[in-house]
Design a protein around this motif. Structure first.
Motif, PDB file in Angstrom:
ATOM      1  N   THR A 118      37.391  39.119  29.903  1.00 36.98           N
ATOM      2  CA  THR A 118      36.187  39.878  30.205  1.00 36.98           C
ATOM      3  C   THR A 118      34.985  38.938  30.259  1.00 36.98           C
ATOM      4  N   ALA A 119      33.797  39.515  30.456  1.00 32.00           N
ATOM      5  CA  ALA A 119      32.571  38.712  30.486  1.00 32.00           C
ATOM      6  C   ALA A 119      32.450  37.891  29.211  1.00 32.00           C
ATOM      7  N   THR A 178      31.890  40.342  40.447  1.00 32.23           N
ATOM      8  CA  THR A 178      32.125  39.402  39.362  1.00 32.23           C
ATOM      9  C   THR A 178      31.282  38.147  39.575  1.00 32.23           C
ATOM     10  N   ILE A 211      33.468  33.396  33.169  1.00 34.76           N
ATOM     11  CA  ILE A 211      33.169  34.738  33.656  1.00 34.76           C
ATOM     12  C   ILE A 211      31.855  35.193  33.040  1.00 34.76           C
ATOM     13  N   VAL A 212      30.817  35.223  33.848  1.00 33.13           N
ATOM     14  CA  VAL A 212      29.484  35.602  33.380  1.00 33.13           C
ATOM     15  C   VAL A 212      29.373  37.116  33.249  1.00 33.13           C
ATOM     16  N   SER A 213      29.853  37.833  34.253  1.00 35.65           N
ATOM     17  CA  SER A 213      29.794  39.293  34.224  1.00 35.65           C
ATOM     18  C   SER A 213      30.872  39.855  35.129  1.00 35.65           C
ATOM     19  N   ALA A 214      31.276  41.098  34.838  1.00 38.98           N
ATOM     20  CA  ALA A 214      32.250  41.815  35.661  1.00 38.98           C
ATOM     21  C   ALA A 214      31.824  43.273  35.694  1.00 38.98           C
ATOM     22  N   ASP A 215      31.373  43.725  36.851  1.00 35.12           N
ATOM     23  CA  ASP A 215      30.823  45.073  36.996  1.00 35.12           C
ATOM     24  C   ASP A 215      31.698  45.892  37.931  1.00 35.12           C
TER      25      ASP A 215
END
Length: 306
Positions: free
Chosen positions: A175-176, A216, A85-89
């Motif tokens: 998470t990220a 994501t 998971i690189v990012s979660a916005d």
């Protein structure tokens, strides 16, 4: 490495797991996918008043509104899918409802009347969410559902988490920066992403978190060997193993057994020593009590043993 994008459109969303569903995207191991997902209910528009019915992606909701399935070339049963998971916005709005189901927990809590709703305004830049009652909480966004269909024909619920393939895990630590490892259940893996949560406590005690749309970014890879069988993760906080069962005690044993096995490999010790060591440093947490099959996760913090 190639970067792909997916948007939550009628042809790229589903509310069931089905191994026969054609993939909406096929990627190579190591590729990155930027996937937008609707909230779990599939609302196309934010609610203006608590509990207001708004247009949804699906009429007659069966499960979570998920983006996918995404096929990974070469993934086969017996492999493990690594989802980094690189990012979660999160989107800028969300909701929480309590007492929406007639079940034993809600009856014990005295939630036997109409459901209670909270509507949230989310400020991703600041990292807060404020509800319509005036309460503000810190956000820590993650996807509640990352998973694959069971290796049985037909349509399967997205609600129940599974030891093979994952699904509705609802672990707030994903998470990220985390990598989730899932045993591959079907050729191509056919992974689904969705059920965005802007914030959630361990347990997800009312059955919903701050449910929200999410964008994501994940990198998908295939691993042929893993330190433990079953669903596990490496997160910014530590190593995690999971257990899922209708019996919370059985879920605990499953999670702890996997963690003890992992610790044997990490520290080159026998099983008794690993278990004794685990009693000093491993935390057992209730992942969720909302999904018919309960979840427990065991956490070994980075640097807990030197």
């Amino acid at each position: 490495m190639t970067v792909h994008e997916l948007h939550p459109e009628p042809g790229s969303t589903t509310d069931v797991f089905d191994r026969s569903a054609p993939p909406v995207l096929t990627v190579h191991p190591g590729d990155t996918v930027v996937a937008r997902s609707l909230d779990a209910a599939g609302f196309l528009e934010r609610q203006r008043t608590p509990g207001e019915e708004r247009p949804r992606m699906f009429d007659g909701r069966r499960g979570h509104c998920l983006t996918g399935p995404i096929a990974v070339r070469g993934a086969e049963p017996g492999d493990v899918l690594a989802v980094h998971i690189v990012s979660a916005d999160p989107g800028d709005w969300g909701w929480t409802t309590a007492g929406a189901k007639d079940n034993a927990l809600n009856r014990a809590l005295g939630l036997t009347g109409a459901p209670t709703w909270l509507l949230w305004e989310i400020d991703a830049d600041v990292g807060t969410a404020t509800n319509d009652r005036g309460h503000t909480v810190r956000t820590s966004p993650f996807l509640g559902v990352i998973g694959m269909p069971p290796d049985e024909r037909g349509q399967h619920s997205t609600i129940t988490p599974r030891a093979a393939g994952g699904g509705n895990i609802d672990c707030r630590d994903l998470t990220a920066g985390a990598t989730l490892f899932l045993p591959v259940t079907v050729p191509g893996a056919l992974v689904h992403l969705g059920d965005g949560h802007a914030a959630q406590g361990d347990g997800e005690v009312c059955g919903t978190a701050i449910e929200c749309p999410m964008t994501t970014e994940v990198t998908l890879d295939v691993v042929t060997r893993a330190p433990v069988r079953g669903v596990h993760a490496v997160t910014p906080r530590g190593r995690i193993t999971f257990g899922f069962d209708p019996d919370l005690n059985a879920a605990m044993v499953e999670a702890l057994t996997a963690m003890v096995t992992w610790m044997q490999c990490l520290y080159d010790v026998d099983r008794g020593t690993a278990t004794a060591l685990a009693s000093s440093v491993v935390d057992l947490r209730v992942t969720q009590v909302a999904n018919e099959t309960w979840g427990v996760h065991a956490v070994l913090a980075h640097g807990a043993v030197t």
